[in-house]
Design an enzyme around this catalytic site. Structure first.
Site, PDB file in Angstrom:
ATOM      1  CG  ASP A 391    -105.271   2.075 -34.043  1.00 31.53           C
ATOM      2  OD1 ASP A 391    -104.130   2.583 -34.043  1.00 31.53           O
ATOM      3  OD2 ASP A 391    -106.213   2.509 -33.330  1.00 31.53           O
ATOM      4  CD  GLU A 394     -98.422   1.172 -32.286  1.00 29.70           C
ATOM      5  OE1 GLU A 394     -99.259   0.615 -31.569  1.00 29.70           O
ATOM      6  OE2 GLU A 394     -98.722   1.872 -33.258  1.00 29.70           O
ATOM      7  CG  ASP A 470    -103.422   9.006 -31.874  1.00 33.19           C
ATOM      8  OD1 ASP A 470    -103.959   8.705 -32.964  1.00 33.19           O
ATOM      9  OD2 ASP A 470    -103.453   8.281 -30.871  1.00 33.19           O
TER      10      ASP A 470
HETATM   11  O1  MIG Z   1    -106.491   4.054 -28.126  1.00 36.68           O
HETATM   12  O2  MIG Z   1    -109.468   3.447 -32.399  1.00 36.68           O
HETATM   13  O3  MIG Z   1    -104.315   6.281 -33.626  1.00 36.68           O
HETATM   14  O4  MIG Z   1    -106.598   6.919 -35.093  1.00 36.68           O
HETATM   15  O5  MIG Z   1    -109.071   6.708 -33.756  1.00 36.68           O
HETATM   16  C1  MIG Z   1    -106.785   4.790 -29.257  1.00 36.68           C
HETATM   17  C2  MIG Z   1    -109.396   4.659 -31.736  1.00 36.68           C
HETATM   18  C3  MIG Z   1    -106.957   3.869 -30.423  1.00 36.68           C
HETATM   19  C4  MIG Z   1    -105.656   5.220 -31.970  1.00 36.68           C
HETATM   20  C5  MIG Z   1    -105.546   5.644 -33.394  1.00 36.68           C
HETATM   21  C6  MIG Z   1    -106.699   6.535 -33.738  1.00 36.68           C
HETATM   22  C7  MIG Z   1    -107.997   5.829 -33.489  1.00 36.68           C
HETATM   23  C8  MIG Z   1    -108.073   5.381 -32.023  1.00 36.68           C
HETATM   24  N1  MIG Z   1    -106.935   4.525 -31.719  1.00 36.68           N
END
Ligand code: MIG
Length: 772
Positions: A391, A394, A470
């Protein structure tokens, strides 16, 4: 980014042109150009630039020889292969024709200003555009919000919208500078080997403006399937995932303890629902630190993961790239000692806030950093974690203003040649996925890696799956999923899917159900939600949602052999599992914009319900005959019809000629949907469901004969046939007499029979009646 103005530099007049290896070299007054055929239908165009790209997207370096010719005409040069002609004008415009004279693509001379490039191509009137990676846009990216308004513009800059997005949001997490053009004269694909920030738009012309880097690109010609084949030959074929990855995944941000997860897993047993994986979000970590597990919340993770695995449930954990900047912590200290974190021009560490607090960021463009990172997975693998979910890569950081990522001046190794974040940003997630993939290959050489990555670039398919991030909890967001997934597939990334029900907030029971019905046919089938949402499982909404979800989940599990066979096909060819309807007939223009239905392989057409309270919907059907999945009625395609969609079902059509492999336990069920005439083929790929051992491919050829059908099986590979029996299920007709390998069988019902592994089956049938 400022628009490139009139003062910019164009190639100007051509001073010298000569034939070069499988192509040509052109010296213009201002720019140099090299054209080289890599295959008869794939050409590399390189407007020379002092700093060539680091080939992060490309894996194919050696191509077989291609025969090409180079001719000079009055005002132009022509380089041709057996499939494609490339015309270069005196001013540096480049035009692509098929060898039979169809105009595919007409490029204007590029323009350069400082470090920026402007590249334009005239579009044909009816031309449709697809691709660009992950987009919250219509399927046809040229669709304008309004004809008088400027066209939509698409940014190339992997970006975290921060918790929610809906249709129209741009850019998203995973951008790929690639598009397909489809028009009356044919179709082509263009991929720019340039990861810099760029802006694309499509009106009368296709415009691509790059902020820097080289103008090196690839143009392929052919049918969409052939384009994907070539593109994934160039950038890598999609991984073959483990079988369990196609099962159902349950996730949520907010599963805080082992106890909570145990009771979720138990719920699946209690409610008689299949489950393959549970995802652990940042809640499982120690202070949100990468590669840690909170010992209070998960005191015995190794035992727990084993307990779940015995029930067929795998654990997948989240990993964020940021490493908390704190002294006396091994990860950070080691990263400092080995000099693997990103720094600024002044040589100081670049720090930015993410979940654990101020973080340093591994420079994944440095091979040592990738290697170091890949060693960290061992700890979690030893605890029995089966897959990883990358996650925030980017990379995304928390900022109150500006671009929520690393500063553009951040320095990157770029494999030793040096560069900054403007160039490294879009490949950051791709290279993290590469490091993760290599970790899993090294520590578990007998298993195939499962990684899900939010960000990526061209070539991510070599290492990872992704998901659509999201997405909002709205019906529009549900509908958006289809064109997003289709354009990803056309961008070489076949493995994706949405948070079922949307991310932040609570969908109504109806929205959750309709979303589930759709997602049960997508490669990545996962319910996930934010930490502020109510617990969301198939039983959260009670009946009738639970029973309907169960029905769809069981259908998905019975279809796993079909998904797996399509995954094998993707691995061999680059074809996406989820295909737009025009994949079957790109001459039918009605199909060019269809974004409310999709194909799973070539056999199944899925028509989800995308609006509340709808109990029927219009369906555009491609040519050929189609069977209704639910009642076996046959209809003739190339039509538009209204189909029923009570809450417990969505319209599903099966293309005549399909042999759909399904399974239940040790039994393979071949669902046979006969053609009206002629013959068709179906496939079944099998192996040990994971790993790199033996495999087999069974090919079934179905021929329509005067009184009935003949089904012939042939096989390749060494893996033993994994089923103990085969059920042949005949749709749309009734069995009268049956021979298996020459021996007559009398024990069958009008629609099905059970036999062992056969070579040839003859079926005498009662003719079916075709609806008109
Ligand atoms: O700032 O880890 O897209 O699936 O649950 C949010 C928490 C960070 C973004 C991800 C989402 C995940 C969430 N993350």
């Amino acid at each position: 980014m400022s628009n490139i103005s009139k003062t910019s530099q164009s190639p100007e007049k051509c001073l010298k042109a000569e034939s070069s290896f499988q192509g040509g070299y052109f010296q213009f007054k201002q720019l140099e150009l090299e054209i080289k055929f890599l295959a008869a239908d794939l050409v590399q165009i390189d407007w020379k630039y002092p700093v060539p790209p680091v080939p992060y997207g490309i894996i194919a370096q050696d191509w077989p020889m291609v025969e090409t010719t180079f001719e000079q005409r009055q005002n132009e040069w022509i380089i041709s292969s057996s499939k494609l002609k490339v015309l270069v004008s005196q001013e540096g415009s480049i035009t692509f024709y098929t060898t039979d004279g169809q105009l595919l693509r007409e490029e204007l001379p590029p323009q350069r200003q400082g470090q920026q490039w402007l590249h334009q191509a005239k579009l044909q009137l009816e031309e449709h555009i697809y691709g660009l990676g992950e987009r919250a846009a219509p399927l046809n990216l040229r669709t304008s919000p309004n004809t008088d308004e400027p066209p939509r513009s698409y940014q190339m800059w992997n970006y975290d919208m921060g918790g929610r997005y809906g249709p129209g949001a741009d850019p998203l997490y995973l951008c790929i500078p690639l598009y397909l053009g489809l028009h009356a004269q044919g179709s082509y694909l263009i991929f720019y080997e340039n990861p810099y920030r760029a802006t694309f738009s499509f009106k009368d012309v296709a415009r691509a403006e790059f902020e820097g880097g080289a103008l090196r690109y690839y143009v392929a010609s052919g049918e969409p399937a052939q384009l994907l084949k070539r593109y994934t030959e160039l950038t890598g074929r999609p991984v073959l995932p483990p079988y369990w990855a196609f099962g159902y995944h349950q996730s949520r941000w907010g599963y805080e303890t082992e106890e909570v997860i145990r009771s979720v897993a138990q719920g699946f047993i209690t409610h008689n629902l299949p489950l393959s994986a549970i995802h652990l979000d940042i809640d499982c970590q120690n202070g949100f630190r990468a590669f840690t597990i909170d010992p209070d919340r998960f005191p015995k993770l190794a035992n727990f993961s084993q307990e779940l695995k015995e029930r067929g449930v795998r654990l997948v954990t989240i990993i964020n790239p940021g490493v908390k900047a704190e002294r006396n912590r091994k990860l950070f200290e080691e990263g400092i000692a080995q000099d693997i974190f990103c720094k600024g021009e002044d040589g100081k560490l670049i720090l930015a806030p993410v979940w654990p607090g101020m973080c340093a960021f591994p420079d994944f463009t440095n091979p040592q950093a990738r290697h170091w990172w890949s060693r960290q997975y061992e700890y979690l693998l030893d605890l029995g974690i089966a897959g990883f979910w990358h996650d925030m890569n980017e990379p995304g950081v928390f900022t109150l203003w500006g671009d929520a990522t690393l500063p553009t001046v951040t320095q990157h190794a770029m494999e030793g040649r040096g560069g900054d974040h403007r160039e490294a940003h879009n490949v950051y997630g791709l290279l993290q996925a590469q490091a993760g993939y290599e970790a899993l290959r090294n520590y578990q050489p007998e298993l195939r890696p499962f990684i899900v990555s939010r960000a990526g670039w061209a070539g991510l398919q070599r290492y990872a799956w992704t998901w659509t991030g999201d997405i909002d909890i709205t019906w529009q967001a549900l509908a958006q999923t289809i064109p997003t997934v289709l354009n990803m597939g056309l961008s070489g990334i076949p493995y994706t899917g949405p948070d079922i029900g949307g991310f932040k907030g609570d969908p109504t029971a109806e929205l959750y159900l309709r979303w589930f019905q759709m997602a049960s046919f997508l490669p990545f089938c996962r319910t996930h939600s934010a930490n502020n949402a109510k617990p969301r499982t198939p039983w959260s909404y009670g009946e009738p949602t639970l029973s309907i979800v169960r029905k769809f989940l069981k259908l998905r599990y019975s279809l796993l052999p079909y998904f797996y066979t399509l995954a094998w096909e993707a691995n061999q060819t680059g074809y996406p599992l989820i295909r737009p309807l025009f994949w079957l007939d790109n001459e039918d223009r009605r199909l060019w914009d269809v974004e409310d239905s999709f194909l799973v392989g070539n056999a199944l057409m899925v028509c989800p319900i995308l609006k509340p309270e709808k109990r029927s919907r219009r369906v555009l059907v491609p040519k050929g005959h189609w069977y209704h999945f639910w009642d076996d009625q046959v209809l003739e395609g190339k039509c538009e019809i209204e189909l029923d969609a009570p809450l417990e079902q969505i319209p599903l059509l099966v293309r005549a000629g399909s042999i759909l492999p399904m399974e239940t336990g040790q039994r393979l069920i071949l669902h046979i949907y006969p053609l009206i005439e002629g013959y068709s083929q179906g496939y079944l790929y099998s192996d040990a469901k994971d790993g790199y051992g033996d495999w087999r491919l069974d090919t079934f050829t179905l021929a329509r004969e005067e009184e009935g059908l003949e089904l012939i099986r042939s096989e390749q590979g060494n893996y033993d046939f994994p089923y103990s029996e085969i059920e042949l299920y005949l749709h749309g007709m009734k069995l009268q007499q049956v021979w298996v390998d020459g021996e007559e069988i009398t024990d069958f019902s009008p629609e099905k029979l059970v036999c062992c592994l056969f070579n040839k089956v003859r079926l005498i049938v009662e003719l079916m009646i075709v609806d008109s």
